[in-house]
Design an enzyme around this catalytic site. Sequence first.
Site, PDB file in Angstrom:
ATOM      1  N   HIS A   1       0.841  -1.197   0.000  1.00 50.02           N
ATOM      2  CA  HIS A   1       0.000   0.000   0.000  1.00 50.02           C
ATOM      3  C   HIS A   1       0.875   1.245   0.000  1.00 50.02           C
ATOM      4  CE1 HIS A   1      -2.967   2.911   2.026  1.00 50.02           C
ATOM      5  NE2 HIS A   1      -3.328   2.754   0.775  1.00 50.02           N
ATOM      6  N   HIS A   2       0.629   2.123  -0.978  1.00 48.54           N
ATOM      7  CA  HIS A   2       1.304   3.416  -1.052  1.00 48.54           C
ATOM      8  C   HIS A   2       0.268   4.524  -0.973  1.00 48.54           C
ATOM      9  CE1 HIS A   2       4.946   1.655  -3.481  1.00 48.54           C
ATOM     10  NE2 HIS A   2       5.014   1.371  -2.200  1.00 48.54           N
ATOM     11  N   GLU A   3      -0.054   4.964   0.227  1.00 46.64           N
ATOM     12  CA  GLU A   3      -0.851   6.186   0.343  1.00 46.64           C
ATOM     13  C   GLU A   3       0.115   7.338   0.123  1.00 46.64           C
ATOM     14  OE1 GLU A   3      -4.261   7.171   0.852  1.00 46.64           O
ATOM     15  OE2 GLU A   3      -3.119   8.947   0.257  1.00 46.64           O
TER      16      GLU A   3
ATOM     17  N   GLU B   1     -10.210   2.928  -7.915  1.00 46.99           N
ATOM     18  CA  GLU B   1     -11.370   3.249  -7.085  1.00 46.99           C
ATOM     19  C   GLU B   1     -12.175   4.298  -7.867  1.00 46.99           C
ATOM     20  OE1 GLU B   1     -12.217   4.338  -2.478  1.00 46.99           O
ATOM     21  OE2 GLU B   1     -10.915   5.665  -3.585  1.00 46.99           O
TER      22      GLU B   1
ATOM     23  N   GLU C   1     -15.897   1.889   1.686  1.00 43.13           N
ATOM     24  CA  GLU C   1     -15.386   2.580   2.872  1.00 43.13           C
ATOM     25  C   GLU C   1     -16.376   3.584   3.446  1.00 43.13           C
ATOM     26  OE1 GLU C   1     -11.823   4.405   1.398  1.00 43.13           O
ATOM     27  OE2 GLU C   1     -12.881   5.885   0.224  1.00 43.13           O
TER      28      GLU C   1
HETATM   29  C1  NOJ Z   1      -8.802   5.958   0.848  1.00 42.77           C
HETATM   30  C2  NOJ Z   1      -8.837   4.633   0.180  1.00 42.77           C
HETATM   31  O1  NOJ Z   1      -9.930   4.557  -0.704  1.00 42.77           O
HETATM   32  C3  NOJ Z   1      -8.907   3.566   1.240  1.00 42.77           C
HETATM   33  O2  NOJ Z   1      -9.084   2.305   0.664  1.00 42.77           O
HETATM   34  C4  NOJ Z   1      -7.677   3.641   2.087  1.00 42.77           C
HETATM   35  O3  NOJ Z   1      -7.801   2.711   3.133  1.00 42.77           O
HETATM   36  C5  NOJ Z   1      -7.512   5.037   2.687  1.00 42.77           C
HETATM   37  N1  NOJ Z   1      -7.625   6.042   1.675  1.00 42.77           N
HETATM   38  C6  NOJ Z   1      -6.171   5.206   3.347  1.00 42.77           C
HETATM   39  O4  NOJ Z   1      -5.173   5.226   2.366  1.00 42.77           O
HETATM   40 CA    CA Z   2     -11.319   6.552  -1.478  1.00 41.98          CA
END
Ligand code: NOJ
Ligand code: CA
Length: 708
Positions: free
Chosen positions: A417-419, A506, A512
């Site tokens: 995961h790369h936020e 997405e 979410e």
């Molecule tokens: C929004 C993303 O849609 C979600 O899947 C993710 O968990 C959060 N951002 C944190 O990065």
């Molecule tokens: Ca999102």
Amino acid sequence: MIKKLFAAVMFTALVFFVTAQNKLTLRSPNGNLSFAFWLNDAGTAMYSLDYKSKAVVLPSTLGIDLLNTFDNKPLPSLASGLTLLRSANMGSDTWWKPVWGEVKMIRDNYKALLVTLTSGGDKPIRMTLTFKLFDDGLGFQYAFPDQPNMTHFIVQNEHTTFRLAGDHKAFWLPGDYDSNEFNPNTSLLSEVDAADGKYAGEIYAKTFFDKNAVQTPLMLKSNDGLYINIHEAALVNYPAMNLILDKRNFTLSSALVPDALGNKAYLQTPCKTPWRTIIVSDKATDIPASKTILNLNDPSVIKNTSWIKPTKYVGVWWEMHVGKASWDYGIPDSSHPGVLKPHGKHGANTANVKRYIDFAALHGFDGVLVEGWNVGWEDWFGRYKENVFDFVTPYPDFDVKLLQRYAAAKKVKLIMHHETSASVTNYERHMDTAYRFMKAHGYDAVKTGYVGRIIPRGEHHDGQWMVNHYLRVAKKTADYQIMLDAHEPVRPTGLSRTYPNWLACEAARGMEFNAWSKGNKPDHETIFPFTRFMGGPMDYTPGIFELKMSTWDPMKKETIHTTLAKQLALYVTIYSPLQMAADLPGSYEKRLDAFQFIKDVAVDWDDSKYLEAEPGDYITVARKAKGKANWFLGAITDENPRSTTLSLDFLDAGKKYMATIYSDAPDAHYENNPGAYVITKKMVTSKESLTLQLAAGGGAAVSFVPVK
Ligand code: NOJ
Ligand code: CA
């Protein structure tokens, strides 16, 4: 081997000395669609489109305003005063094989018209327009060939318009430069009101700009029964298109996402814009089944695609969204600067990740996503923070090497995961190092995220700069043989045909929102196939079994607006080669009988049949698993209960199947009894029919396994 029915390309290059009265026309291969192009008296390019003699687009303008990059002065107008230099007709009918997809082979069958137009002035400039007419729609594109009077230029405005034939019912999102995570609205065009205040609160980074603006894919239904979808294909090096509605004449005009200077795109000849698409039919099911947007994208540029694998996964994810765990490891310790004091709620700890790996291995999942594994989450949220993550430094309780060995031994892939926190400059600086780190530690898929305001400051999620960034990531991940799932990117436009490592995006309101907002409405997923999914697969993250939020927080009263059986059906009604079983292992362990459907359902298909649908009301889809004889069916409804009797004639003739039917219990209801389901079994053949009862906000899922 790619089966080529026949391929015929025919050029008739004729030089026209046209007058305004001359219309150049096209008919679609089956004759249902008619298209006309002409120049009006002002020398403006015009077009119209009919479906079985009903007007889809009334005479509408095309055109574009360009600026000289040298002095920012307008270049000669391409919106009026045009002359037609030449035109050519072309037709093509071929088949191609997607790397993954809804069907095994895709037919690309169209008639085309190419026109070359020149401006007035003593230094005229040229553009070409290509129109491709398929049996289910039209795609058209502007292009700027090499020419003496123009090389570098700026797109100031596009004058593409769509003049509709009436006050259609519309399924719309408010126009925006940064977000597509709004709740969809359903209204007549005359009632569209995208006023900003209505959308405040739930969405952090949004840039609303006009109360009459809507986004694409825009879904419309006319009074006389036409289903019309407007979107775009192959969005490359150009901003996304919003549409501004003129309610007096139901005309939609292209409104491109600007940069901080108000410019839309910086281009250099030879170049072309994305395709503008209008998909139309008198059958609702033809819209989500359309392959026109994919056909307008280029074939895969990745030659060896053997490493690209449709993926079903679980992950350390929902537990953070429901508040059981956190992304961050701890809080800053004031007595020890730079040190975090662990708070004990960190989700991505080694023991917890091992638990997910065990669960994935036991139940046959391909991957485990882990969010919150890396340093930065303790202070990531907010406007314009530049250097938050380096994408290679784990928190102290996340043992990268140990988990690499553990996952490999259990034949499970960890998903990175790369936020980026929308600090895209920072991500670009770290991308190579981050992807090398991934490959060194056994990861071959990454989920990216762009929460917040974009850096470079002033850029938008859906502008040209970011469109180019998402594509740079797709290309670079492909170079490293990494699969990609982008969250908060621009809405997709079929580019996964060209970059099939880009499994999903997405770019819409996902699951979410059910965890921490007022949630998604019961009709949400009945609208999606007609809107968001027109551009490509979504990582929607279905499969929630604990539907009452009080499970996680006794203070919370909300339930998710769905039944459990509907959550199962989503694995079929939603098309994506990347599907998550989003709930926690414990939620599934309590209901292993229902979980069996998620374990069994495929993520890649040889065939897909849209059996019945009405946008906003219901949709039923059957799909045949890739390389197998198994079929799966999903049926969902909105807030209204529904009974449907389906012919099973999609099943292979002469075979007997054991159907396992996962339905809503008779007393199920999305608000007061969402978790009640029943599972029944029945032998069936293609000659039979099946009646399904869907609760309010409910659904049904069926697996068909051939029996000898
Ligand atoms: C929004 C993303 O849609 C979600 O899947 C993710 O968990 C959060 N951002 C944190 O990065
Ligand atoms: Ca999102």
